[in-house]
Design a protein around this motif. Structure first.
Motif, PDB file in Angstrom:
ATOM      1  N   PHE A  77       1.219  -1.473   0.051  1.00  0.00           N
ATOM      2  CA  PHE A  77      -0.168   0.206  -0.590  1.00  0.00           C
ATOM      3  C   PHE A  77       0.589   1.644   0.324  1.00  0.00           C
ATOM      4  O   PHE A  77       0.588   2.522   0.155  1.00  0.00           O
ATOM      5  N   VAL A  78       2.015   0.757  -0.517  1.00  0.00           N
ATOM      6  CA  VAL A  78       2.790   2.052  -0.827  1.00  0.00           C
ATOM      7  C   VAL A  78       2.619   3.170  -1.603  1.00  0.00           C
ATOM      8  O   VAL A  78       2.831   2.790  -3.021  1.00  0.00           O
ATOM      9  N   VAL A  79       2.330   4.268  -1.102  1.00  0.00           N
ATOM     10  CA  VAL A  79       2.388   5.545  -2.034  1.00  0.00           C
ATOM     11  C   VAL A  79       3.358   5.745  -3.113  1.00  0.00           C
ATOM     12  O   VAL A  79       4.663   6.129  -2.257  1.00  0.00           O
ATOM     13  N   ARG A  80       3.180   5.462  -4.309  1.00  0.00           N
ATOM     14  CA  ARG A  80       4.900   5.460  -4.983  1.00  0.00           C
ATOM     15  C   ARG A  80       4.521   6.595  -6.004  1.00  0.00           C
ATOM     16  O   ARG A  80       3.421   7.305  -6.891  1.00  0.00           O
ATOM     17  N   ASN A  81       5.980   8.025  -6.377  1.00  0.00           N
ATOM     18  CA  ASN A  81       5.891   8.688  -7.647  1.00  0.00           C
ATOM     19  C   ASN A  81       7.102   8.479  -8.252  1.00  0.00           C
ATOM     20  O   ASN A  81       7.560   7.799  -8.314  1.00  0.00           O
ATOM     21  N   LEU A  82       6.119   9.088  -9.649  1.00  0.00           N
ATOM     22  CA  LEU A  82       6.608   8.690 -10.666  1.00  0.00           C
ATOM     23  C   LEU A  82       6.785   9.880 -11.503  1.00  0.00           C
ATOM     24  O   LEU A  82       5.552  10.915 -11.859  1.00  0.00           O
ATOM     25  N   ARG A  83       7.825  10.698 -12.309  1.00  0.00           N
ATOM     26  CA  ARG A  83       7.597  12.161 -13.083  1.00  0.00           C
ATOM     27  C   ARG A  83       8.146  11.357 -14.195  1.00  0.00           C
ATOM     28  O   ARG A  83       8.605  10.461 -14.401  1.00  0.00           O
ATOM     29  N   ARG A 158      -2.646   6.267  -3.317  1.00  0.00           N
ATOM     30  CA  ARG A 158      -2.934   7.728  -3.031  1.00  0.00           C
ATOM     31  C   ARG A 158      -4.230   7.618  -2.071  1.00  0.00           C
ATOM     32  O   ARG A 158      -4.980   8.346  -1.817  1.00  0.00           O
ATOM     33  N   ARG A 159      -5.708   6.743  -2.502  1.00  0.00           N
ATOM     34  CA  ARG A 159      -6.151   7.405  -2.411  1.00  0.00           C
ATOM     35  C   ARG A 159      -6.983   6.441  -0.693  1.00  0.00           C
ATOM     36  O   ARG A 159      -7.926   7.321   0.006  1.00  0.00           O
ATOM     37  N   LEU A 160      -5.996   5.749  -0.654  1.00  0.00           N
ATOM     38  CA  LEU A 160      -5.987   5.156   1.275  1.00  0.00           C
ATOM     39  C   LEU A 160      -5.463   6.263   2.109  1.00  0.00           C
ATOM     40  O   LEU A 160      -5.584   5.848   3.149  1.00  0.00           O
TER      41      LEU A 160
END
Length: 197
Positions: A77-83, A158-160
């Protein structure tokens, strides 16, 4: 591991090399009508249609200027960022930033292996990322330089992290305790002009 089509698997087993493209699909609200609209960009040179999930989608060619880093899929459930970097001056990017409301727009990234000889897609593209557009800062270049637009995406986890607005409303607080007026003006307090000095 992603499930590849038999055609893509056969090309990989031949060990002649492969050509893969990134497909970026963004669904956002139109600023004027409020209706949801979609825009597709891919790392190919020209506009092309792809069959994804039984739906034919049109993707506009952004060429090598679209920069998608490697996507690492992990459970949890880790929120990952992508650029992702895009060219700022194309008509499609201008439409995304000015005609649509990009914040929290739904985003999907697919990977599409292509036939080395004909350039045709080898089966249906495979979804590699699903999430939201969090920010879209523009880097304006100095004279003679090259600028870019960077899309900062966050994964669907991220919804969590969203709180429940029901627990923060003034009506809900007063329903539990009629004397609680802590959030009575929270929806309009940001519009007040206050004199200082």
């Amino acid at each position: 591991m992603s499930n590849l089509s038999p055609e893509a698997q056969a090309q990989l087993e031949e060990r002649r090399g492969t050509e893969g493209h990134a497909l970026l699909w963004i669904q956002a609200k139109n600023r004027e009508t409020g209706a949801p609209e979609a825009l597709g960009l891919w790392s190919g040179d020209d506009h092309q249609e792809f069959l994804i999930g039984g739906e034919i989608r049109t993707y506009y060619g952004a060429g090598n200027v679209i920069d998608v880093p490697p996507i690492i899929a992990k459970p949890g459930f880790v929120v990952r960022n992508l650029r992702i970097k895009l060219p700022p001056l194309t008509d499609e990017v201008k439409t995304l930033l000015h005609a649509y409301e990009p914040r929290l727009a739904a985003v999907q990234i697919h990977s599409c292996p292509m036939d080395i000889d004909t350039g045709a897609p080898l089966g249906e593209p495979v979804r590699m990322f699903k999430g939201f557009l969090n920010q879209a800062p523009q880097e304006i270049a100095a004279k003679g330089g090259t600028g870019f637009t960077e899309l900062v995406l966050v994964s669907a986890g991220r919804r969590l992290t969203f709180g429940l607005p029901l627990k923060r409303s003034s009506a809900e607080l007063q329903r539990r305790n009629p004397l609680d007026r802590g959030r009575e003006y929270s929806d309009v307090a940001g519009e007040w002009s206050i004199r200082w000095g």
